[in-house]
Design an enzyme around this catalytic site. Structure first.
Site, PDB file in Angstrom:
ATOM      1  N   GLU A  42       4.330  -4.848   6.066  1.00  0.00           N
ATOM      2  CA  GLU A  42       4.015  -4.538   4.673  1.00  0.00           C
ATOM      3  C   GLU A  42       3.881  -3.020   4.517  1.00  0.00           C
ATOM      4  OE1 GLU A  42       0.080  -5.693   3.111  1.00  0.00           O
ATOM      5  OE2 GLU A  42       1.112  -6.275   1.266  1.00  0.00           O
TER       6      GLU A  42
ATOM      7  N   GLU B 256     -13.394   0.719  -2.846  1.00  0.00           N
ATOM      8  CA  GLU B 256     -13.972   2.071  -2.930  1.00  0.00           C
ATOM      9  C   GLU B 256     -12.941   3.090  -3.400  1.00  0.00           C
ATOM     10  OE1 GLU B 256     -13.261   0.150  -0.423  1.00  0.00           O
ATOM     11  OE2 GLU B 256     -13.101   1.184   1.506  1.00  0.00           O
TER      12      GLU B 256
ATOM     13  N   PHE C  12      -7.712  -2.444  -4.061  1.00  0.00           N
ATOM     14  CA  PHE C  12      -7.559  -1.396  -5.070  1.00  0.00           C
ATOM     15  C   PHE C  12      -6.470  -1.691  -6.083  1.00  0.00           C
ATOM     16  CE2 PHE C  12      -4.177  -0.087  -2.162  1.00  0.00           C
ATOM     17  CZ  PHE C  12      -3.194   0.328  -3.042  1.00  0.00           C
TER      18      PHE C  12
ATOM     19  N   CYS D 216       0.823  -7.574  -3.819  1.00  0.00           N
ATOM     20  CA  CYS D 216       0.988  -8.540  -2.730  1.00  0.00           C
ATOM     21  C   CYS D 216       2.174  -9.440  -3.015  1.00  0.00           C
ATOM     22  CB  CYS D 216      -0.269  -9.359  -2.546  1.00  0.00           C
ATOM     23  SG  CYS D 216      -0.628 -10.351  -3.981  1.00  0.00           S
TER      24      CYS D 216
END
Ligand code: NAD
Length: 495
Positions: free
Chosen positions: A395, A191, A164, A296
């Protein structure tokens, strides 16, 4: 406000509906409904694969110079419509307008690079690799020369599964190079924010990418499973979390696919006492809080060496406190909301865990001045954290910066190298010697030296290591060309 139903684009046809559940998405800045994404419409996925398979022979046989022409037009269309795309990204993702425009521009870089496919996919030849004396001529008569040649040819039907956080840019790490190399493609976007990639794909069709060559199908894990196990799919490119990536890598590989999975991360920035202070504070700030930490390549752990914490932490707290947290299109906005409510809750839970495990909360993003609606969390900073704590090891994918302390560079490098991730590591220093030691011993694939975010560049592979990547060939650069082509070696003699 009514939500837009996210459609599939199969052979250029807009398909909506079908069986299965739906994800209801909100505009994260307002909390208002924005889209509904079908989660398990495997019929659409099946049709998309069949459309890509049907389009493949003609596209693979199209001269590469013709295949790249639509990419030149696509670049122009995107440049002319960057604001339209950015508005959709801001509305469904929550980024600031500047971040959204920047992300489309980084996508355009990938299109420019892929448009170089005629040069990038060229083969190589080694003439006269051997001489054969059989049949026609003896060795004395000169024999028959044998030539060897390697061609790079398309792989077939490729699937892209994307996250996303960069809904326009990340798909462009994949499909432009894939189609330039002669493959056909099925994109399965996230999605959570499906609208931007639908619009970007329509623009690609407007640019002349043949409709069956690039297809888009909405869905969640059911659709992904259909695609990665499908006998007509040849290659799978994934970007997303380590949990999903590890599963997709193993499952797709077990079904005979070529796979690359770019995954999650926990990235470290080492700050040496001799670092340029302004550059280090700016670099850490942008890296930790850009895109609200949903990158990331977010530098979410700082390793302060020696007394660097004495000047870094006050500087960071002052600068982070001044960030305007607001809806992404508000004037002066420096940080938008988390992309959804789950993201906001995840960050709140991480902050609670950090406190429970004994780290010092020096800036609490829950108290930041920001809109009370939507999914907002402000910049958060923890000090005196230690490896083993959740906020150091895991994370969070939100605006939480954790500071740990090291006695010297060796100590810092050892801490960084214990991470199970290896996407990115950064050092701020004035010492060439320290930078060189960092570069040669650090266990990560994307390194920054006095650069907060060594961002992926279209011409270079995005080189995550360890559990930040599963596969062999990375996305982008020469690796991307090799991932989307097979080598074919021919040895020939003419008698
Ligand atoms: P995610 O893993 O939840 O979703 C990514 C994609 O995988 C989506 O299309 C989703 O539908 C699909 N998916 C999710 N769970 C699945 C499952 N169990 N089975 C099959 N398919 C599944 O990731 P996200 O939350 O959308 O994105 C954030 C993550 O992506 C972070 O971990 C971030 O570090 C990572 N990321 C990595 C890179 C990189 O290049 N290394 C780049 C961007 C984002």
């Amino acid at each position: 406000m009514s939500a837009t139903i996210a459609s599939n684009l199969v052979a250029g046809e807009r398909l909506t509906g079908g069986a299965g559940s739906v994800r209801h998405n909100i505009n994260p800045a307002t909390g208002q409904p924005i889209s509904e994404a079908p989660l398990s419409n495997t019929d659409a996925a099946e049709r998309a694969v069949q459309a890509a398979r049907a389009a493949y022979p003609e596209w693979a046989a199209t001269p590469v110079g013709d295949r790249v022409q639509p990419l030149f037009r696509y670049k122009q269309i995107l440049e002319a419509n960057v604001d339209e795309l950015a508005k959709i990204i801001v509305a469904e993702h929550g980024k600031t307008t500047a971040e959204a425009i920047g992300s489309v521009r980084r996508g355009i870089d990938c299109i420019e690079f892929a448009a170089g496919a005629p040069a990038l996919t060229m083969g190589r030849t080694l003439p006269q690799i051997a001489v054969s004396s059989s049949f026609c001529r003896t060795q004395d008569e000169g024999g028959v020369g044998i030539d060897s040649q390697i061609d790079r040819v398309p792989v077939g039907v490729c699937v892209g599964i994307t996250p996303f956080n960069f809904p326009v840019m990340v798909p462009m790490w994949m499909w432009p190079m894939a189609v330039a190399c002669g493959n056909t493609f099925v994109l399965k976007p996230s999605e959570k924010d499906p609208l931007s990639s639908i619009r970007a794909t329509e623009m690609a069709h407007d640019a002349g990418i043949p409709k069956g060559v690039l297809n888009l199908v909405q869905g969640g894990p059911d659709v992904v499973n259909h695609l990665i196990k499908h006998p007509e799919v040849d290659a799978v490119s994934f970007v997303g979390s380590t949990r999903a990536g590890e599963y997709i890598y193993k499952t797709a590989a077990a079904h005979g696919k070529r796979v690359q999975c770019m995954c999650g991360a926990k990235n470290h920035s080492i700050i040496m006492p001799d670092a340029n202070r302004g550059a280090a504070i700016d670099g850490v700030l942008g890296s930790a809080f850009g895109n609200s930490g949903q990158r990331c390549l977010a530098g979410s752990v700082v390793v302060c060496v020696g007394d660097s914490a004495d000047w870094l932490i006050p500087g960071l707290v002052e600068a982070a406190s001044a960030i305007k947290v607001d809806r992404g299109d508000a004037p002066g906005c420096g940080m938008g909301p988390m992309q959804d409510m789950e993201g906001k809750e995840r960050v709140h839970e991480a902050i609670e865990k950090g406190v429970e495990q004994g780290a010092t909360l020096v800036l609490d993003g829950r108290q930041h001045q920001m809109p009370s609606c939507g999914c907002f969390v402000g910049p958060t900073i923890f000090d005196h954290a230690r490896p083993g704590m959740f906020i150091v090891d895991e994370e969070i994918f939100g605006p939480v910066l954790t500071i740990i302390r090291a006695n010297d560079l060796e100590d810092a490098i050892e801490m960084v190298n214990k991470s199970r991730y290896g996407n990115m590591a950064v050092i701020f220093t004035d010492s060439g010697n320290a930078a060189r030691k960092f570069k040669s011993t650090i266990g990560a694939g994307m390194l920054g030296i006095n650069v907060g975010v060594p961002a992926p560049m279209a011409a270079f592979p995005f080189s995550g290591w360890k559990q930040s990547f599963y596969g062999d060939l990375h996305a982008n650069g020469e690796d991307g060309v090799r991932f989307f082509t097979r080598s074919k070696v021919t040895v020939a003699r003419w008698l």
